[in-house]
Design a protein around this motif. Structure first.
Motif, PDB file in Angstrom:
ATOM      1  N   LYS A  30       0.962  -1.237  -0.101  1.00 51.77           N
ATOM      2  CA  LYS A  30       0.033  -0.013   0.011  1.00 51.77           C
ATOM      3  C   LYS A  30       0.849   1.290   0.049  1.00 51.77           C
ATOM      4  O   LYS A  30       0.377   2.410  -0.368  1.00 51.77           O
ATOM      5  N   ALA A  31       2.233   1.200   0.505  1.00 54.92           N
ATOM      6  CA  ALA A  31       3.088   2.351   0.505  1.00 54.92           C
ATOM      7  C   ALA A  31       3.110   2.930  -1.028  1.00 54.92           C
ATOM      8  O   ALA A  31       3.444   4.174  -0.983  1.00 54.92           O
ATOM      9  N   VAL A  32       3.119   2.124  -2.062  1.00 59.68           N
ATOM     10  CA  VAL A  32       3.211   2.635  -3.572  1.00 59.68           C
ATOM     11  C   VAL A  32       2.156   3.393  -3.844  1.00 59.68           C
ATOM     12  O   VAL A  32       2.509   4.632  -4.267  1.00 59.68           O
ATOM     13  N   GLN A  33       0.974   2.965  -3.354  1.00 61.32           N
ATOM     14  CA  GLN A  33      -0.133   3.944  -3.515  1.00 61.32           C
ATOM     15  C   GLN A  33      -0.199   5.147  -2.731  1.00 61.32           C
ATOM     16  O   GLN A  33      -0.354   6.232  -3.559  1.00 61.32           O
ATOM     17  N   PRO A  72       9.024   4.773   6.739  1.00 59.84           N
ATOM     18  CA  PRO A  72       7.598   5.191   6.222  1.00 59.84           C
ATOM     19  C   PRO A  72       6.759   4.053   5.926  1.00 59.84           C
ATOM     20  O   PRO A  72       7.009   3.138   5.718  1.00 59.84           O
ATOM     21  N   THR A  73       5.402   4.686   6.034  1.00 57.98           N
ATOM     22  CA  THR A  73       4.220   3.848   5.582  1.00 57.98           C
ATOM     23  C   THR A  73       3.993   2.409   6.020  1.00 57.98           C
ATOM     24  O   THR A  73       4.179   1.462   5.384  1.00 57.98           O
ATOM     25  N   LEU A  74       4.049   2.407   7.433  1.00 58.87           N
ATOM     26  CA  LEU A  74       3.536   1.204   7.768  1.00 58.87           C
ATOM     27  C   LEU A  74       1.938   1.207   8.420  1.00 58.87           C
ATOM     28  O   LEU A  74       1.750   2.341   8.677  1.00 58.87           O
ATOM     29  N   PHE A  75       1.546  -0.062   8.449  1.00 59.97           N
ATOM     30  CA  PHE A  75       0.041   0.260   8.970  1.00 59.97           C
ATOM     31  C   PHE A  75       0.277   0.573  10.574  1.00 59.97           C
ATOM     32  O   PHE A  75       1.130   0.402  11.168  1.00 59.97           O
ATOM     33  N   ILE A  76      -0.887   1.206  10.852  1.00 61.46           N
ATOM     34  CA  ILE A  76      -0.828   1.891  12.298  1.00 61.46           C
ATOM     35  C   ILE A  76      -0.508   1.013  13.288  1.00 61.46           C
ATOM     36  O   ILE A  76       0.404   0.992  14.370  1.00 61.46           O
ATOM     37  N   ASP A  77      -0.936  -0.454  13.412  1.00 60.37           N
ATOM     38  CA  ASP A  77      -0.705  -1.432  14.303  1.00 60.37           C
ATOM     39  C   ASP A  77       0.706  -1.770  14.270  1.00 60.37           C
ATOM     40  O   ASP A  77       1.576  -1.994  15.321  1.00 60.37           O
ATOM     41  N   ASP A  78       1.365  -2.012  12.885  1.00 63.18           N
ATOM     42  CA  ASP A  78       2.574  -2.489  12.920  1.00 63.18           C
ATOM     43  C   ASP A  78       3.596  -1.223  13.258  1.00 63.18           C
ATOM     44  O   ASP A  78       4.777  -1.636  13.939  1.00 63.18           O
ATOM     45  N   ALA A  79       3.266  -0.101  12.973  1.00 62.80           N
ATOM     46  CA  ALA A  79       4.033   1.155  13.445  1.00 62.80           C
ATOM     47  C   ALA A  79       4.061   1.096  14.942  1.00 62.80           C
ATOM     48  O   ALA A  79       5.134   1.484  15.509  1.00 62.80           O
ATOM     49  N   ASP A  80       3.083   1.135  15.448  1.00 55.49           N
ATOM     50  CA  ASP A  80       2.892   1.020  17.156  1.00 55.49           C
ATOM     51  C   ASP A  80       3.524   0.042  17.606  1.00 55.49           C
ATOM     52  O   ASP A  80       4.397   0.024  18.900  1.00 55.49           O
ATOM     53  N   ALA A  81       3.922  -1.111  16.956  1.00 50.35           N
ATOM     54  CA  ALA A  81       4.478  -2.169  17.716  1.00 50.35           C
ATOM     55  C   ALA A  81       6.085  -2.239  17.415  1.00 50.35           C
ATOM     56  O   ALA A  81       6.724  -2.479  18.383  1.00 50.35           O
TER      57      ALA A  81
END
Length: 160
Positions: A12-15, A136-145
């Motif tokens: 999804k980072a590409v988009q 950059p551009t990680l899903f929120i749950d992954d970024a928080d973890a």
């Protein structure tokens, strides 16, 4: 020689990057528009063909920046978090490999702009005394973890 980091950003980072680059290209497109009106109303002796040259350059720039660049950028960006360091590989033309020692990490943040919020994504910023590194551009749950994992590993090293 050390192997490449294994973790990639979500597809999804590409988009997201395409949308961000589209906005950048729109601002860049103001150059031929402004030049056209300046040439038309203020300095009539300016070269009219330059308007079309600028416009063609903006179209070429936008095509590369929106359609091609994000895909290559996604393909090249990798990261991995180890107990003692964070390994980040990024870059399209020049590939840069950065090792951030956990003992140097001062704090870790997650941040979102409007586009990242729309896609339920976030960026992780790792700050040291010298600079800030970003995943950059990680899903929120992954970024928080990831933020919590890095903060935990960095604080363990501070205590030692």
């Amino acid at each position: 020689m050390r192997k490449q980091p294994e973790l990639r950003l979500p597809k999804k980072a590409v988009q997201v990057w395409r949308i961000q680059n589209s906005i950048d290209t729109l601002f860049f497109a103001l150059v031929p528009v402004v030049y056209y009106f300046v040439q038309l109303y203020i300095f009539e002796s300016f070269y009219a063909w330059l308007t079309w040259a600028f416009a063609g350059f903006v179209v070429l720039y936008g095509t590369v920046r929106i359609l091609i660049w994000p895909k290559i950028q996604w393909y090249r960006f990798r990261y991995e978090v180890f107990e003692d360091e964070i390994d980040i590989q990024q870059g399209v033309i020049i590939v840069r490999r950065t090792l951030v020692p956990m003992v140097r990490v001062q704090h870790v943040d997650t941040e979102q702009g409007p586009i990242l919020q729309r896609y339920k994504m976030s960026a992780v910023s790792i700050t040291t005394a010298a600079t800030t590194h970003q995943i950059p551009t990680l899903f929120i749950d992954d970024a928080d973890a990831l933020r919590d994992q890095i903060a935990s590993l960095a604080s363990v090293h501070e205590d030692e």
